[in-house]
Scaffold this active site. Structure first.
Site, short mmCIF file in Angstrom:
data_model
loop_
_atom_site.label_atom_id
_atom_site.label_comp_id
_atom_site.label_asym_id
_atom_site.label_seq_id
_atom_site.Cartn_x
_atom_site.Cartn_y
_atom_site.Cartn_z
N ARG A 62 0.87 -1.18 0.00
CA ARG A 62 0.00 0.00 0.00
C ARG A 62 0.91 1.23 0.00
NH1 ARG A 62 -3.52 2.51 4.85
NH2 ARG A 62 -4.48 4.22 3.69
N HIS A 63 0.51 2.26 -0.68
CA HIS A 63 1.33 3.48 -0.83
C HIS A 63 1.63 4.10 0.54
CE1 HIS A 63 -2.06 5.98 0.31
NE2 HIS A 63 -2.78 5.14 -0.39
N GLY A 64 2.56 5.04 0.54
CA GLY A 64 2.95 5.74 1.77
C GLY A 64 1.87 6.71 2.23
N GLU A 124 -7.69 2.70 -6.15
CA GLU A 124 -8.56 2.54 -4.98
C GLU A 124 -10.03 2.51 -5.41
OE1 GLU A 124 -8.53 2.55 -0.72
OE2 GLU A 124 -8.98 1.28 -2.44
N ARG A 131 -21.97 4.23 2.91
CA ARG A 131 -20.71 3.49 3.04
C ARG A 131 -20.98 2.07 3.49
NH1 ARG A 131 -17.19 1.20 5.95
NH2 ARG A 131 -18.48 1.37 7.80
N GLY A 142 -5.49 0.79 0.24
CA GLY A 142 -5.98 0.04 1.39
C GLY A 142 -7.20 -0.81 1.10
N ILE A 143 -8.23 -0.20 0.54
CA ILE A 143 -9.47 -0.95 0.30
C ILE A 143 -9.28 -1.93 -0.85
CG2 ILE A 143 -11.90 -0.76 -0.40
CD1 ILE A 143 -11.97 1.94 1.04
O1 LIG Z 1 -9.30 7.07 1.84
C1 LIG Z 1 -9.61 6.06 1.17
O2 LIG Z 1 -10.14 6.04 0.07
C2 LIG Z 1 -9.30 4.74 1.80
O3 LIG Z 1 -9.74 4.76 3.10
C3 LIG Z 1 -7.78 4.49 1.81
O4 LIG Z 1 -7.30 4.79 0.55
P1 LIG Z 1 -5.73 4.78 0.29
O5 LIG Z 1 -5.20 3.41 0.65
O6 LIG Z 1 -5.58 5.10 -1.16
O7 LIG Z 1 -5.15 5.83 1.21
#
Ligand SMILES: O=C(O)[C@H](O)COP(=O)(O)O
Length: 215
Positions: free
Chosen positions: A8-10, A82, A104, A151-152
């Protein structure tokens, strides 16, 4: 056996501000850049042959740092983006109304085709991230790709590999610059196909990283 690493990115400015990103974008913070260098140093030791990244800015910024350490080019794949969070993008997590939080929740409570207005369903996300992963099977024998995503998106991918429905509430924490590994195996004894070897490892980071709720 094909090993695929998932990163996952920083940490980004909006992660730190607890603002929903989805397919909107914000740059890495200084901490996020530091995280990217640390996961890059770890990736350098893994024999990575390909870096495949979501084409959003935050993932490309992370991928460039990893690619420099690994001596690889970057392949962009928008299927690793994402989840599209529709009308809630750019909104602070703590300002959602009950109705908006209800939108959501339709993503993860089994609502048929649940989505945030103008956004994407988890089932749609699952189809595209699994297609991006399947593409790794077409790489030359001996390849060892590293995917840079979100993340998602990564949580949905790993959860569905484990047999959970795409719309299951995620129970796997993938912090910024965490690294996961999934293997593709063919065995008469074990589950053939994708197997999760490691998920959400942050032992290479020297400071606590935010989770998806930016906590
Ligand atoms: O903010 C979002 O869309 C997700 O909760 C996390 O997204 P990311 O991994 O791109 O920060």
């Amino acid at each position: 056996m094909l090993q695929v690493y998932l990163v996952r990115h920083g940490e980004t400015q909006w992660n730190a501000e607890r603002r929903i990103q989805g397919q909107s974008d914000s740059p890495l913070t200084a901490k996020g850049e530091q995280q990217a260098w640390q996961v890059a140093e770890r990736a350098r030791t893994l024999g990575i042959t390909h870096i495949i990244s979501s084409d959003l800015g935050r993932t490309q910024q992370t991928a460039r740092i990893i690619a420099e350490a690994c001596g690889c080019d970057i392949i962009l794949d928008p299927r690793l983006r994402e989840l599209d969070m529709g009308v809630l993008e750019k909104r602070h997590v703590d300002t959602l109304t009950e109705q908006e939080e209800g939108w959501r929740r339709t993503l993860v409570n089994g609502t048929e085709d649940g989505r945030i207005p103008e956004g994407e369903s988890m089932q749609e996300l699952s189809v595209r991230v699994q297609a991006a992963l399947a593409n790794c099977l077409k790489l030359p024998a001996g390849s060892r790709p590293l995917l840079v995503s979100h993340g998602i998106a990564l949580g949905c991918l790993v959860s569905t590999i484990l047999g959970l429905p795409a719309y299951a509430e995620r129970r796997l924490r993938l912090r910024n610059c965490s690294i996961s590994r999934i293997d593709y195996q063919e065995s008469p004894w074990l589950a053939s196909g994708w197997v999760v070897e490691m998920a959400g490892d942050i032992s290479h980071l020297d400071a606590p990283a935010l989770d998806e709720l930016q906590r």
